[in-house]
Design a protein around this motif. Structure first.
Motif, PDB file in Angstrom:
ATOM      1  N   SER A  63      21.941  31.280 -15.773  1.00 11.52           N
ATOM      2  CA  SER A  63      23.072  30.334 -15.752  1.00 11.52           C
ATOM      3  C   SER A  63      24.217  31.035 -15.836  1.00 11.52           C
ATOM      4  O   SER A  63      24.372  32.159 -15.881  1.00 11.52           O
ATOM      5  N   GLU A  64      25.358  30.282 -15.639  1.00  7.03           N
ATOM      6  CA  GLU A  64      26.895  30.644 -15.864  1.00  7.03           C
ATOM      7  C   GLU A  64      26.968  31.413 -17.274  1.00  7.03           C
ATOM      8  O   GLU A  64      27.830  32.410 -17.283  1.00  7.03           O
ATOM      9  N   THR A  65      26.197  30.848 -18.059  1.00  7.65           N
ATOM     10  CA  THR A  65      26.562  31.071 -19.782  1.00  7.65           C
ATOM     11  C   THR A  65      25.494  32.081 -20.272  1.00  7.65           C
ATOM     12  O   THR A  65      25.748  32.834 -21.291  1.00  7.65           O
ATOM     13  N   SER A  66      24.314  31.876 -19.520  1.00  6.85           N
ATOM     14  CA  SER A  66      23.129  32.637 -20.402  1.00  6.85           C
ATOM     15  C   SER A  66      22.159  33.083 -19.609  1.00  6.85           C
ATOM     16  O   SER A  66      21.899  32.483 -18.242  1.00  6.85           O
ATOM     17  N   PHE A  67      21.195  34.036 -20.070  1.00  7.60           N
ATOM     18  CA  PHE A  67      20.076  34.293 -19.716  1.00  7.60           C
ATOM     19  C   PHE A  67      18.699  33.706 -20.516  1.00  7.60           C
ATOM     20  O   PHE A  67      19.247  33.792 -21.719  1.00  7.60           O
ATOM     21  N   ARG A  68      17.882  32.919 -19.767  1.00  6.20           N
ATOM     22  CA  ARG A  68      16.815  32.264 -20.596  1.00  6.20           C
ATOM     23  C   ARG A  68      15.460  33.088 -20.334  1.00  6.20           C
ATOM     24  O   ARG A  68      15.082  32.754 -19.288  1.00  6.20           O
ATOM     25  N   ILE A  69      15.106  33.787 -21.167  1.00  6.69           N
ATOM     26  CA  ILE A  69      13.791  34.825 -21.003  1.00  6.69           C
ATOM     27  C   ILE A  69      12.694  34.059 -21.561  1.00  6.69           C
ATOM     28  O   ILE A  69      12.568  33.782 -22.647  1.00  6.69           O
ATOM     29  N   GLY A  70      11.685  33.698 -20.707  1.00  4.44           N
ATOM     30  CA  GLY A  70      10.371  33.081 -21.085  1.00  4.44           C
ATOM     31  C   GLY A  70       9.632  33.937 -22.221  1.00  4.44           C
ATOM     32  O   GLY A  70       9.692  35.319 -22.001  1.00  4.44           O
ATOM     33  N   ALA A  71       9.062  33.567 -23.108  1.00  2.00           N
ATOM     34  CA  ALA A  71       8.608  34.552 -24.273  1.00  2.00           C
ATOM     35  C   ALA A  71       7.202  35.280 -23.567  1.00  2.00           C
ATOM     36  O   ALA A  71       6.941  36.156 -24.172  1.00  2.00           O
ATOM     37  N   LEU A  72       6.776  34.648 -22.648  1.00  2.00           N
ATOM     38  CA  LEU A  72       5.566  35.442 -21.823  1.00  2.00           C
ATOM     39  C   LEU A  72       6.042  36.588 -21.133  1.00  2.00           C
ATOM     40  O   LEU A  72       5.161  37.275 -20.299  1.00  2.00           O
ATOM     41  N   CYS A  73       7.373  36.701 -20.731  1.00  2.00           N
ATOM     42  CA  CYS A  73       7.975  37.974 -19.821  1.00  2.00           C
ATOM     43  C   CYS A  73       7.322  39.082 -20.450  1.00  2.00           C
ATOM     44  O   CYS A  73       7.541  39.618 -21.849  1.00  2.00           O
ATOM     45  N   THR A  74       6.875  40.007 -19.764  1.00  2.00           N
ATOM     46  CA  THR A  74       6.581  41.426 -20.354  1.00  2.00           C
ATOM     47  C   THR A  74       7.648  42.215 -20.351  1.00  2.00           C
ATOM     48  O   THR A  74       8.715  41.944 -19.839  1.00  2.00           O
ATOM     49  N   HIS A  75       7.593  43.342 -21.088  1.00  2.00           N
ATOM     50  CA  HIS A  75       8.596  44.418 -21.241  1.00  2.00           C
ATOM     51  C   HIS A  75       8.831  44.866 -19.724  1.00  2.00           C
ATOM     52  O   HIS A  75       9.937  45.099 -19.476  1.00  2.00           O
ATOM     53  N   LYS A  76       8.104  45.030 -19.135  1.00  2.00           N
ATOM     54  CA  LYS A  76       8.179  45.491 -17.661  1.00  2.00           C
ATOM     55  C   LYS A  76       9.004  44.350 -16.862  1.00  2.00           C
ATOM     56  O   LYS A  76       9.661  44.721 -16.295  1.00  2.00           O
ATOM     57  N   ASP A  77       8.815  43.155 -17.021  1.00  2.00           N
ATOM     58  CA  ASP A  77       9.702  42.047 -16.654  1.00  2.00           C
ATOM     59  C   ASP A  77      11.059  42.141 -16.706  1.00  2.00           C
ATOM     60  O   ASP A  77      11.950  42.009 -15.917  1.00  2.00           O
ATOM     61  N   LEU A  78      11.219  42.345 -18.286  1.00  2.61           N
ATOM     62  CA  LEU A  78      12.539  42.656 -18.449  1.00  2.61           C
ATOM     63  C   LEU A  78      13.408  43.920 -18.107  1.00  2.61           C
ATOM     64  O   LEU A  78      14.468  43.683 -17.449  1.00  2.61           O
ATOM     65  N   GLU A  79      12.631  44.789 -18.040  1.00  2.29           N
ATOM     66  CA  GLU A  79      13.154  46.341 -17.623  1.00  2.29           C
ATOM     67  C   GLU A  79      13.463  45.904 -16.160  1.00  2.29           C
ATOM     68  O   GLU A  79      14.559  46.854 -15.773  1.00  2.29           O
ATOM     69  N   GLY A  80      12.660  45.303 -15.405  1.00  5.87           N
ATOM     70  CA  GLY A  80      12.693  45.135 -13.903  1.00  5.87           C
ATOM     71  C   GLY A  80      13.798  44.078 -13.514  1.00  5.87           C
ATOM     72  O   GLY A  80      14.268  44.002 -12.296  1.00  5.87           O
ATOM     73  N   HIS A  81      14.542  43.370 -14.389  1.00  5.16           N
ATOM     74  CA  HIS A  81      15.404  42.227 -14.042  1.00  5.16           C
ATOM     75  C   HIS A  81      16.827  42.878 -13.930  1.00  5.16           C
ATOM     76  O   HIS A  81      17.520  43.086 -14.905  1.00  5.16           O
ATOM     77  N   ALA A  82      17.122  43.057 -12.539  1.00  5.55           N
ATOM     78  CA  ALA A  82      18.294  43.854 -12.369  1.00  5.55           C
ATOM     79  C   ALA A  82      19.798  43.081 -12.838  1.00  5.55           C
ATOM     80  O   ALA A  82      20.577  43.925 -13.735  1.00  5.55           O
ATOM     81  N   ALA A  83      19.730  41.889 -12.785  1.00  2.66           N
ATOM     82  CA  ALA A  83      21.026  41.282 -13.398  1.00  2.66           C
ATOM     83  C   ALA A  83      20.991  41.118 -14.968  1.00  2.66           C
ATOM     84  O   ALA A  83      21.989  41.620 -15.294  1.00  2.66           O
ATOM     85  N   LEU A  84      19.787  40.952 -15.505  1.00  4.31           N
ATOM     86  CA  LEU A  84      20.055  40.888 -16.874  1.00  4.31           C
ATOM     87  C   LEU A  84      20.311  42.212 -17.465  1.00  4.31           C
ATOM     88  O   LEU A  84      21.034  42.452 -18.374  1.00  4.31           O
ATOM     89  N   VAL A  85      19.419  43.404 -17.129  1.00  8.32           N
ATOM     90  CA  VAL A  85      19.922  44.687 -17.717  1.00  8.32           C
ATOM     91  C   VAL A  85      21.189  45.217 -17.212  1.00  8.32           C
ATOM     92  O   VAL A  85      21.614  46.244 -18.026  1.00  8.32           O
ATOM     93  N   ARG A  86      21.735  44.566 -16.174  1.00 11.29           N
ATOM     94  CA  ARG A  86      23.162  45.195 -15.909  1.00 11.29           C
ATOM     95  C   ARG A  86      24.141  44.436 -17.012  1.00 11.29           C
ATOM     96  O   ARG A  86      24.908  45.379 -17.577  1.00 11.29           O
ATOM     97  N   GLU A  87      23.827  43.228 -17.511  1.00  2.00           N
ATOM     98  CA  GLU A  87      24.735  42.761 -18.372  1.00  2.00           C
ATOM     99  C   GLU A  87      24.229  43.140 -19.887  1.00  2.00           C
ATOM    100  O   GLU A  87      25.331  43.536 -20.900  1.00  2.00           O
ATOM    101  N   PHE A  88      23.184  43.475 -20.143  1.00  2.00           N
ATOM    102  CA  PHE A  88      22.608  43.990 -21.529  1.00  2.00           C
ATOM    103  C   PHE A  88      21.634  45.255 -21.146  1.00  2.00           C
ATOM    104  O   PHE A  88      20.452  45.175 -21.479  1.00  2.00           O
TER     105      PHE A  88
END
Ligand SMILES: Cc1cc2nc3c(=O)[nH]c(=O)nc-3n(C[C@H](O)[C@H](O)[C@H](O)COP(=O)(O)OP(=O)(O)OC[C@H]3O[C@@H](n4cnc5c(N)ncnc54)[C@H](O)[C@@H]3O)c2cc1C
Lengths: 287, 754
Positions: A63-88
Motif C-alpha cells: 500500500s502507499e504506507t506499508s508492506f504487509r507480509i503474510g506469515a507463511l511467506c518463505t524466505h525466498k518469497d521475501l528475497e524475490g519481492h523486488a519492490a520490498l527489497v528495494r526499500e528494505f
C-alpha cells in the motif's frame, strides 16, 4: 519422533482443529525449526497443525504506507519481492543468508519470528524496521510491536492458539535505509554467531531523524541497542559518533558462550559489526 | 601438464566413469538403500559416562514393549573382543564403559521408532570411575588407566605399549643434540589439532542375515571387504568363509568406514531375532560416536644454519586414540614421516605416540597421519623463514628432497617432482605478489605421502560377446578408481572402456584385496588386472593362431580381433569357441608393490618404515582476513601434485579438488568439540563442513614424474590433497594479518582474540 499432522485451510479452520485437540499441540509452517526440535527432543508435540496450506497468508500486499507480509511467506518469497527489497535491503540481506536454498524454499517469516531464536536473521532485520505483528487468535485479532513479541529464547508473548498472520513494515521513502550483516564460521548454512541490522532515517539536511539498531545472538532474544540509537538520533552521523554508538551497543549486549563462539568474541565482534552497519547505512543515505 | 607423454587409446583420456550413469540418474543402489523382506530395525543404547562401572542393566521392561523382537547386551551373547592392532574393543560393554557413546545394548524392533522407545526403557545404573581426557595428561605416571588390564589385551608385536600409551614409533639418526649446538638458530613450537569427522554423506549402515546357526551375510558400506570379514569372524568365533560381506554401494568413506561400523551390531541382533536386521547410525551418532581423525599435540624443535638449511629436527606427535586404540598406533607411526617432511635432514629424532584417553575412539580419515604433523612442520617452516628474512618458497627450495637424496627413513628418493610442484604452484598463485594488499596474503605448504602396499588379486574372463569381465575385491568408493583400473585393462586388451564389466565388493566371489584405502586402490588393482590381462591375451593369441592356422608372431591385434592378413577371428568368436571347447578363456593375477629399501637401523616399531611410490604435493592459497571480524575468505586455492601419470585426468582432478576442500574444512571450520569426553556440537548445525560458498574453484596442476611401480607411472593420489590445506591456510593467514595460529581450526575467534 511421532506426531499427527492436521492440515488447516484457514486461520479459523486451524482454531477449530485446535479446539478438538488435547494440550501440547503446536503449529507448524515450514517445519525447519520445529522438526529439528522434535527430533532432538527439545520440544514435544503429539499433534501438529499445518499452516503451510493457508495460501491467503502467503502474499505480500503493498500500500502507499506499508508492506504487509503474510506469515507463511518463505524466505525466498521475501528475497524475490523486488519492490520490498528495494526499500528494505536489510530484509533481503537477512532472508538471503538463512540456511541454504532448500531451507529458504520452505522456512517462513512467521516461523522465524514465532520460534524466537535470539539468532533468527529475519527477526533481527524486522526488529530494526519497527515491524508490526498482526496476530489472530480464536477470540479475535491484535497488533503487537515486534519489540514486544520476543520474551526470551523460544518464548514470545503469543497466547495459546494465537498465530501470526502478517508482519507489516512502514514505508519511509528515500531518506531511509537499512543494512543487515551477519557473522558466522561459514558463509552459508550458518546460524548467526552475531548479527546486526541497522535502519536509519535522515532528514533533508542529513541529520539522523530516527535510528534502529537490532542485534542477534548477543542476548536472550533479538534485542534493540536503544542507548546507541538515542545517541545517533538528532545528530549528523560522523565517524566519531558511529564509534561511540557501536561501543554503546556493545555494552547493551549480554552474550553467552556456547560451542559456536565465546561471549568475549561476540562482544568484540558486535562492536565492529554495528560500526560497519551504521557506516554502510549512512553512506548509502548520503549517496 | 608435462611435455607430451606417449599417447594411448584409453588410458590418459577423460572418459566417463563406468558407474556414472547410475549415480547421476539415481539408479545406483547404496548400502543404505538395501533392504530384505521381514527386516527389522536396530538401534544402539550408548553410554552417557566417560568411565564407569555398570552396576545393573535391566532390559525386562524394554523387552515387553510393542514391536520389540530382540535385545542384545554384553551378557546375553558371548562375543569376542576385536581391534586392528590391540583387542581393546567390545561389541557391547560387559562390566565397564570407558567412553561416552560406547555401545551397551542393541534393540531390534519392527520399526526404528519402536527400537528407539525400547532404548529409553532399558535401565542402567553406573558407578562413575576416574577418567582422563587429555592425551598428554594420560601419559603421566599417575594418570587413571583407561584399560587397567592393558597387559592382558592381545596386541600385535610391533606395538610398543605402556599403560595408557598404546603405541610408540621412533625415527632416529645422527646426533640431534649436537645438531642443535651446531645450528645458527633453533626454533621450538607446540601445535595442536582437533578431531574431525570423515564427512561421508551416507551414514554407516549394515543389514545382516543369518542363513543358519553359523553362517551369515552382511550388506554394508565397508571399504575393506576382507578386513571386515575377518574382524566379524573373530568377534563371532566363526571361520571367515562363513561370513559373506557385500557392499551394494557406498556413499563416501574418506577412511571413516575402514573399521567396523554397524556390521557387528546388525549381526548380533539378527542372530538374536532370527530375522534380518538393519542398523544405520543417525547423524547425531555419526557426530558423537564415529571414528574421528585423532586430535594431536605436536612438539617440534628445528635447528637451521644461516641459510635456513635444516641441521637437526626433533619432534614428537602425540595422537589421542580415544578409549580404544583403533588406527591410533598406525597413525602415530606414519606421522613421524610427515613430521620430518620431504626435507634433507642430517640429524633427527622423531617420535610418534598413540595414547588412550576416555574420549570416543578415533579411526582413520583420509591421509590419517597427514594434516596434523604437516600443519606443524609447514607452519614452522614459514616461522623460520620469517625470522631469517627468507621467502617461504626459497627456504623450501633449499631444503626439499631431490632426485637421489636420502630421506629420513634412509630411503633413496627417485622420481621426485617436488621442486616442480613448488615452482608451478608458486607461479600459478603469483607468488611474487605475496602480500598484494592490506589484510591479504598468500601461503604455501608442501608435503609427501606414500602409495600404501597390500596385495590385490584379479580374475578376468572373456565374455562371449567379446567384452571382458573383471572381478576384483575392492569397493568403488566414488573416486573412479575402478574406472581407472578398467581403463588400464582396456588399453592392454585393445578394448574400449565400456567393454570392461567390473564385478567387485563381494567377499565370497571376488579375489582377496587389501581394500579401498591408502591411495592404493587404482594403483594395485590396475597392476594386478593388467598382469591378468597380459596372461589372458597370451591364451587368446595361442587359440587365435591355431584357429587362423598362423604363427602367433604373425598375428596382429586390432578392433577386438586377431588378424592374419585379411583373415581374422574376433574376440567374441574366440570366446564362443573356447566356451564350447575348454570352459572359456579366463585368467588371474595378483600384485603387491615391491618393497622399498630403507635404513632399518633408523626406525623403531615403525609400521611403514619404507615409503613406496611416494607422491609430492604443494598447496598455495591466497586469502583475505577481515581484521574487524576475524573472518577468512579464500580468494584462490592452487594444488600442484606429482601424480606420476594421470590415467583419467578428470577423476584425478576431482580427487585433488575434493581433498583440498576437505582439508580446508579442517583448516577453517571443522572440529568435534569435546568437553570431558562429551561432544558439544554433535549435529550438522554446529559441526561445519565447508559449503560451496566457502571455497573458490580449486586450481589443479598435475605434475608427472612417473613411478616405476605404478601402472603407466601412476602414483597413489587420493589421500594427499587433504594433507596440506591447514598449513597452507595458516601460512596465508599469517601473511595476510600477521597472526600465527598454532591450533586448528583457524577460527575467526582465534584470529581476533588469541
Ligand atoms: C539447515 C538449517 C539452517 C538454518 N539457517 C538459518 C539461518 O541462517 N538463519 C535463521 O534465522 N534461521 C535459520 N534456520 C531456522 C529456520 O529455518 C528459520 O527460523 C525459519 O524461518 C523457520 O520457519 P518455519 O516455517 O520452518 O518454522 P517452523 O519450524 O514450522 O515453526 C517454528 C516455530 O514457529 C511456530 N510457528 C510457525 N508459524 C507460525 C505462525 N504463523 N504463527 C505462530 N506460530 C508459528 C511453530 O509452532 C514453531 O514453534 C535454519 C534451519 C535449518 C534447518
Amino acid at each position: 519422533m511421532k506426531f499427527n499432522l492436521h492440515s488447516a485451510s484457514s486461520p479459523d479452520h486451524a482454531f477449530q482443529i485446535a479446539a478438538g485437540l488435547k494440550e501440547g499441540w503446536r503449529y507448524i509452517a515450514g517445519g525447519t525449526d520445529l522438526v529439528i526440535q522434535l527430533r532432538r527432543g527439545v520440544r514435544e508435540a503429539a499433534d501438529l497443525i499445518d499452516l503451510s496450506r493457508i495460501s491467503a497468508l502467503r502474499t505480500i500486499e503493498t500500500s502507499e504506507t506499508s508492506f504487509r507480509i503474510g506469515a507463511l511467506c518463505t524466505h525466498k518469497d521475501l528475497e524475490g519481492h523486488a519492490a520490498l527489497v528495494r526499500e528494505f535491503p536489510a530484509l533481503q540481506a537477512a532472508a538471503r543468508v538463512v540456511g541454504g536454498h532448500q531451507i529458504r524454499n520452505v522456512g517462513t517469516v512467521g516461523g522465524n519470528l514465532a520460534n524466537a531464536s535470539p539468532a533468527a536473521d529475519v527477526a533481527v532485520a524486522l526488529l530494526a524496521l519497527d515491524a508490526k505483528v498482526h496476530v489472530r487468535g480464536p477470540s479475535g485479532t491484535r497488533e503487537i510491536a515486534i519489540d514486544d513479541l520476543f520474551v526470551s529464547s523460544g518464548k514470545t508473548t503469543l497466547q495459546p492458539a494465537e498465530m501470526i498472520e502478517r508482519i507489516e513494515v512502514t514505508r519511509h521513502g528515500d531518506r531511509s535505509r537499512s543494512v543487515f550483516l551477519k557473522v558466522g564460521r561459514r558463509k552459508a548454512m550458518e546460524i548467526s554467531v552475531v548479527s546486526a541490522a541497522v535502519s536509519l532515517k535522515f532528514d533533508a539536511g542529513g541529520v539522523c531523524e530516527s535510528a534502529r539498531i537490532a542485534l542477534g545472538a548477543v542476548g536472550p532474544r533479538p534485542l534493540r541497542a536503544k542507548a546507541a540509537e538515542k545517541l545517533l538520533q538528532g545528530e549528523v552521523v560522523d565517524a566519531a559518533l558511529v564509534a561511540d554508538a557501536a561501543a554503546l551497543a556493545r555494552d547493551e549486549c549480554t552474550p553467552r558462550s556456547d560451542p559456536r563462539a565465546s561471549a568475549a568474541y561476540r562482544t568484540a565482534v558486535v562492536e565492529g559489526l554495528v560500526k560497519r552497519a551504521i557506516t554502510q547505512c549512512a553512506a548509502a543515505l548520503s549517496r | 601438464m608435462n611435455a607430451s607423454p606417449p599417447m594411448y587409446d584409453v588410458v590418459g583420456k577423460r572418459l566417463n566413469r563406468l558407474d556414472g550413469a547410475g549415480k547421476v540418474t539415481g539408479a545406483a543402489v547404496y548400502a543404505s538403500d538395501f533392504s530384505l523382506p521381514g527386516m527389522l530395525h536396530g538401534r544402539i543404547l550408548r553410554s552417557p559416562h566417560p568411565h564407569a562401572k555398570i552396576m545393573r542393566l535391566d532390559a525386562t521392561a524394554a523387552r515387553k514393549l510393542p514391536g520389540v523382537r530382540a535385545i542384545v547386551t554384553g551378557a546375553s551373547q558371548k562375543l569376542n573382543r576385536f581391534g586392528n592392532f590391540i583387542k581393546d574393543f567390545e561389541v557391547f560393554a560387559t562390566d565397564r564403559v570407558y567412553h561416552i557413546g560406547q555401545a551397551i545394548a542393541g534393540v531390534a524392533a519392527d520399526s526404528e521408532y519402536a527400537a528407539e522407545q525400547a532404548l529409553k526403557a532399558i535401565e542402567v545404573e553406573y558407578e562413575p570411575l576416574p577418567a582422563v581426557f587429555d592425551a598428554i595428561d594420560a601419559l603421566a605416571q599417575d594418570a587413571a588407566l583407561v584399560h587397567p588390564e592393558w597387559q592382558n589385551l592381545k596386541a600385535a608385536p610391533i606395538i610398543n605399549r605402556d599403560g595408557n600409551r598404546c603405541g610408540r614409533t621412533v625415527i632416529k639418526f645422527g646426533d640431534v643434540e649436537q645438531g642443535f649446538r651446531d645450528s645458527y638458530r633453533v626454533y621450538e613450537h607446540v601445535f595442536r589439532t582437533s578431531p574431525v569427522h570423515a564427512g561421508y554423506t551416507e551414514p554407516r549402515v549394515a543389514v545382516a542375515q543369518w542363513s543358519g546357526p553359523d553362517q551369515a551375510t552382511v550388506w554394508c558400506n565397508a571399504p575393506l571387504l576382507f578386513d571386515t570379514q575377518s574382524a566379524l569372524a573373530e568377534i563371532f568365533g566363526l571361520p571367515a568363509s562363513h561370513i559373506r560381506v557385500v557392499v551394494p554401494g557406498i556413499g563416501g568413506g574418506f577412511g571413516g568406514k575402514l573399521r567396523l561400523g554397524m556390521e557387528h551390531y546388525a549381526m548380533a541382533l539378527a542372530r538374536a531375532a532370527k530375522r534380518p536386521v538393519r542398523v544405520m547410525s543417525t547423524s547425531e551418532e555419526e557426530l558423537t560416536a564415529a571414528l574421528f581423525r585423532q586430535p594431536a599435540t605436536i612438539e617440534l624443535k628445528t635447528g637451521v644454519d644461516r641459510e635456513g638449511r635444516i641441521v637437526a629436527k626433533k619432534g614428537r606427535i602425540v595422537v589421542d586414540s580415544g578409549a580404544c586404540s583403533g588406527s591410533g598406533p598406525l597413525v602415530a607411526s606414519t606421522a613421524t614421516m610427515i613430521l620430518a617432511g620431504p626435507y634433507r635432514i642430517p640429524n633427527a629424532e622423531i617420535e610418534g605416540v598413540a595414547v588412550y584417553t576416555n574420549n570416543h575412539p578415533n579411526g582413520s580419515v583420509r591421509a590419517p597421519s597427514g594434516p596434523m604433523p604437516n600443519f606443524a612442520t609447514e607452519s614452522q617452516m614459514d616461522m623460520i623463514a620469517e625470522d631469517l628474512g627468507l621467502d617461504p618458497l626459497e627456504i623450501r627450495m633449499r631444503n626439499i628432497l631431490r632426485e637421489g637424496d636420502i630421506a629420513v627413513n634412509g630411503q633413496k628418493m627417485t622420481s621426485v617432482g617436488l621442486a616442480e610442484c613448488l615452482e608451478k604452484a608458486a607461479a600459478c598463485i603469483d607468488w611474487s605478489q605475496r602480500k598484494p594488499e592490506q589484510s591479504r596474503g598468500k601461503g604455501l605448504a608442501c608435503g609427501w605421502w606414500m602409495t600404501s602396499r597390500g596385495s590385490s588379486g584379479a580374475y578376468l574372463k572373456l565374455m562371449q560377446d567379446g567384452t571382458l569381465t573383471m572381478m576384483v575385491g575392492v569397493v568403488e568408493m566414488g573416486t573412479g578408481a575402478l574406472t581407472g583400473a578398467a581403463q588400464v585393462v582396456a588399453e592392454e586388451m585393445g578394448m574400449q572402456l565400456f567393454d570392461i564389466n567390473v564385478v567387485s565388493a563381494d567377499s565370497l566371489t571376488t579375489p582377496y584385496d587389501f581394500g579401498s584405502q591408502g591411495s592404493r586402490t587404482m594403483f594395485a588393482v590396475a597392476n594386478a588386472s593388467r598382469e591378468a590381462a597380459r596372461d589372458l591375451l597370451t591364451k587368446m593369441r595361442t587359440r587365435a593362431a591355431k584357429a587362423l592356422g598362423a604363427d602367433e608372431g604373425a598375428l596382429e591385434m586390432r578392433e577386438k580381433a586377431f588378424w592374419n592378413g585379411e583373415k581374422k577371428i574376433t574376440f567374441a568368436e574366440l570366446a564362443a569357441q573356447a566356451n564350447a571347447a575348454v570352459g572359456g578363456l579366463i585368467a588371474e593375477a595378483t600384485y603387491i608393490a615391491p618393497a622399498v629399501e630403507h635404513g632399518a637401523a633408523r626406525v623403531q616399531n615403525h609400521f611403514s618404515p619404507s615409503w613406496p611410490s611416494p607422491s609430492f604435493h604443494v598447496h598455495a592459497t591466497d586469502v583475505s582476513v577481515d581484521e574487524v571480524l576475524g573472518e577468512v575468505t579464500i580468494n584462490r586455492y592452487v594444488v600442484a601434485q606429482d601424480v606420476g601419470y594421470a590415467i583419467n585426468p578428470t577423476y584425478l582432478e576431482g580427487q585433488l579438488e575434493g581433498g583440498a576442500v576437505q582439508g580446508v574444512g579442517q583448516a577453517l571450520f571443522e572440529e568435534i568439540i569435546m568437553v570431558n569426553g562429551q561432544v558439544q556440537n554433535g549435529n550438522l548445525t554446529d559441526y561445519k563442513m565447508p559449503t560451496s560458498m566457502d571455497v573458490p574453484p580449486i586450481e589443479v596442476i598435475l605434475v608427472t614424474h612417473p613411478s616405476v611401480a605404478g601402472p603407466y607411472g601412476a602414483k597413489g593420489v587420493g589421500e594427499p590433497p587433504s594433507i596440506q590445506p591447514p598449513a597452507a591456510v595458516a601460512n596465508a593467514v599469517a601473511a595476510a594479518c600477521g597472526k600465527r595460529i598454532m591450533q586448528l581450526p583457524i577460527t575467526a575467534e582465534k584470529i581476533l582474540m588469541d
